[in-house]
Design an enzyme around this catalytic site. Sequence first.
Site, PDB file in Angstrom:
ATOM      1  N   LYS A  64       9.389 -50.895-101.401  1.00 44.28           N
ATOM      2  CA  LYS A  64       8.145 -50.758-102.158  1.00 44.28           C
ATOM      3  C   LYS A  64       7.019 -51.585-101.557  1.00 44.28           C
ATOM      4  O   LYS A  64       6.044 -51.904-102.240  1.00 44.28           O
ATOM      5  CB  LYS A  64       8.330 -51.125-103.637  1.00 44.28           C
ATOM      6  CG  LYS A  64       9.217 -50.163-104.394  1.00 44.28           C
ATOM      7  CD  LYS A  64       8.583 -48.812-104.488  1.00 44.28           C
ATOM      8  CE  LYS A  64       9.498 -47.832-105.228  1.00 44.28           C
ATOM      9  NZ  LYS A  64       8.957 -46.466-105.170  1.00 44.28           N
ATOM     10  N   GLY A  65       7.160 -51.939-100.272  1.00 40.63           N
ATOM     11  CA  GLY A  65       6.120 -52.714 -99.616  1.00 40.63           C
ATOM     12  C   GLY A  65       5.071 -51.855 -98.935  1.00 40.63           C
ATOM     13  O   GLY A  65       4.147 -52.374 -98.306  1.00 40.63           O
ATOM     14  N   THR A  67       5.771 -49.387 -96.526  1.00 42.14           N
ATOM     15  CA  THR A  67       6.105 -49.087 -95.137  1.00 42.14           C
ATOM     16  C   THR A  67       5.875 -47.622 -94.805  1.00 42.14           C
ATOM     17  O   THR A  67       5.462 -47.281 -93.702  1.00 42.14           O
ATOM     18  CB  THR A  67       7.562 -49.465 -94.843  1.00 42.14           C
ATOM     19  OG1 THR A  67       8.407 -48.939 -95.878  1.00 42.14           O
ATOM     20  CG2 THR A  67       7.727 -50.972 -94.774  1.00 42.14           C
TER      21      THR A  67
HETATM   22  N1  PPS Z   1      -2.168 -49.552 -99.717  1.00 44.61           N
HETATM   23  C1  PPS Z   1      -1.349 -49.570-100.774  1.00 44.61           C
HETATM   24  N2  PPS Z   1      -1.661 -50.314-101.845  1.00 44.61           N
HETATM   25  C2  PPS Z   1      -0.836 -50.352-102.910  1.00 44.61           C
HETATM   26  N3  PPS Z   1       0.321 -49.670-103.002  1.00 44.61           N
HETATM   27  C3  PPS Z   1       0.652 -48.900-101.942  1.00 44.61           C
HETATM   28  C4  PPS Z   1      -0.147 -48.816-100.788  1.00 44.61           C
HETATM   29  N4  PPS Z   1       0.468 -47.980 -99.915  1.00 44.61           N
HETATM   30  C5  PPS Z   1       1.584 -47.568-100.505  1.00 44.61           C
HETATM   31  N5  PPS Z   1       1.697 -48.109-101.733  1.00 44.61           N
HETATM   32  C6  PPS Z   1       2.780 -47.905-102.684  1.00 44.61           C
HETATM   33  O1  PPS Z   1       3.975 -48.412-102.113  1.00 44.61           O
HETATM   34  C7  PPS Z   1       5.073 -47.706-102.674  1.00 44.61           C
HETATM   35  C8  PPS Z   1       5.923 -47.154-101.547  1.00 44.61           C
HETATM   36  O2  PPS Z   1       6.436 -48.209-100.771  1.00 44.61           O
HETATM   37  P1  PPS Z   1       7.458 -47.869 -99.595  1.00 44.61           P
HETATM   38  O3  PPS Z   1       6.839 -46.957 -98.610  1.00 44.61           O
HETATM   39  O4  PPS Z   1       7.988 -49.145 -99.055  1.00 44.61           O
HETATM   40  O5  PPS Z   1       8.542 -47.016-100.360  1.00 44.61           O
HETATM   41  S1  PPS Z   1      10.067 -47.234-100.579  1.00 44.61           S
HETATM   42  O6  PPS Z   1      10.343 -48.590-101.028  1.00 44.61           O
HETATM   43  O7  PPS Z   1      10.751 -46.954 -99.316  1.00 44.61           O
HETATM   44  O8  PPS Z   1      10.436 -46.274-101.590  1.00 44.61           O
HETATM   45  C9  PPS Z   1       4.500 -46.600-103.520  1.00 44.61           C
HETATM   46  O9  PPS Z   1       4.523 -47.046-104.844  1.00 44.61           O
HETATM   47  P2  PPS Z   1       5.110 -46.162-106.030  1.00 44.61           P
HETATM   48  O10 PPS Z   1       4.190 -44.982-106.136  1.00 44.61           O
HETATM   49  O11 PPS Z   1       5.040 -47.047-107.237  1.00 44.61           O
HETATM   50  O12 PPS Z   1       6.499 -45.770-105.650  1.00 44.61           O
HETATM   51  C10 PPS Z   1       3.095 -46.464-102.984  1.00 44.61           C
HETATM   52  O13 PPS Z   1       2.240 -45.908-103.935  1.00 44.61           O
END
Ligand code: PPS
Length: 102
Positions: A64-65, A67
């Site tokens: 959820k970072g 990536t």
């Molecule tokens: N720039 C920015 N700012 C804030 N939030 C962001 C950003 N980019 C991606 N996201 C949110 O990050 C979530 C996805 O993280 P990951 O790509 O690491 O996904 S995962 O952990 O592999 O599922 C996913 O959150 P959720 O929608 O709550 O799942 C994205 O909406």
Amino acid sequence: MLHVHRASKSPETHVETLDVYLVAKAQWGPRKTMASRNRSQPAYRRNVTATRRLPQALIIGVKKGGTRALLEFIRLHPDVRAVGPETHFFDRHYHRGLEWYR
Ligand SMILES: Nc1ncnc2c1ncn2[C@@H]1O[C@H](COP(=O)(O)OS(=O)(=O)O)[C@@H](OP(=O)(O)O)[C@H]1O
């Protein structure tokens, strides 16, 4: 995407989860597939293809970072090729070796 789990006895770290994306810069060379004879393709697509190679970069981040978002921005560059689905090389397929990884 690859999830690497590292367990620790330390109460501060518990279990760490990382997402790993593989990114490789494309290497262009002569196309040797049937698709090269597809005249419906523009010439610049008919005559070149990406060569499979080991990644030149790994994107590592906590779950959820964001990536996936970072990967999608980087892959917009025309010289970058990146995996689509999860490869699970390091946690499931490591024994298959680097030739499988390419
Ligand atoms: N720039 C920015 N700012 C804030 N939030 C962001 C950003 N980019 C991606 N996201 C949110 O990050 C979530 C996805 O993280 P990951 O790509 O690491 O996904 S995962 O952990 O592999 O599922 C996913 O959150 P959720 O929608 O709550 O799942 C994205 O909406």
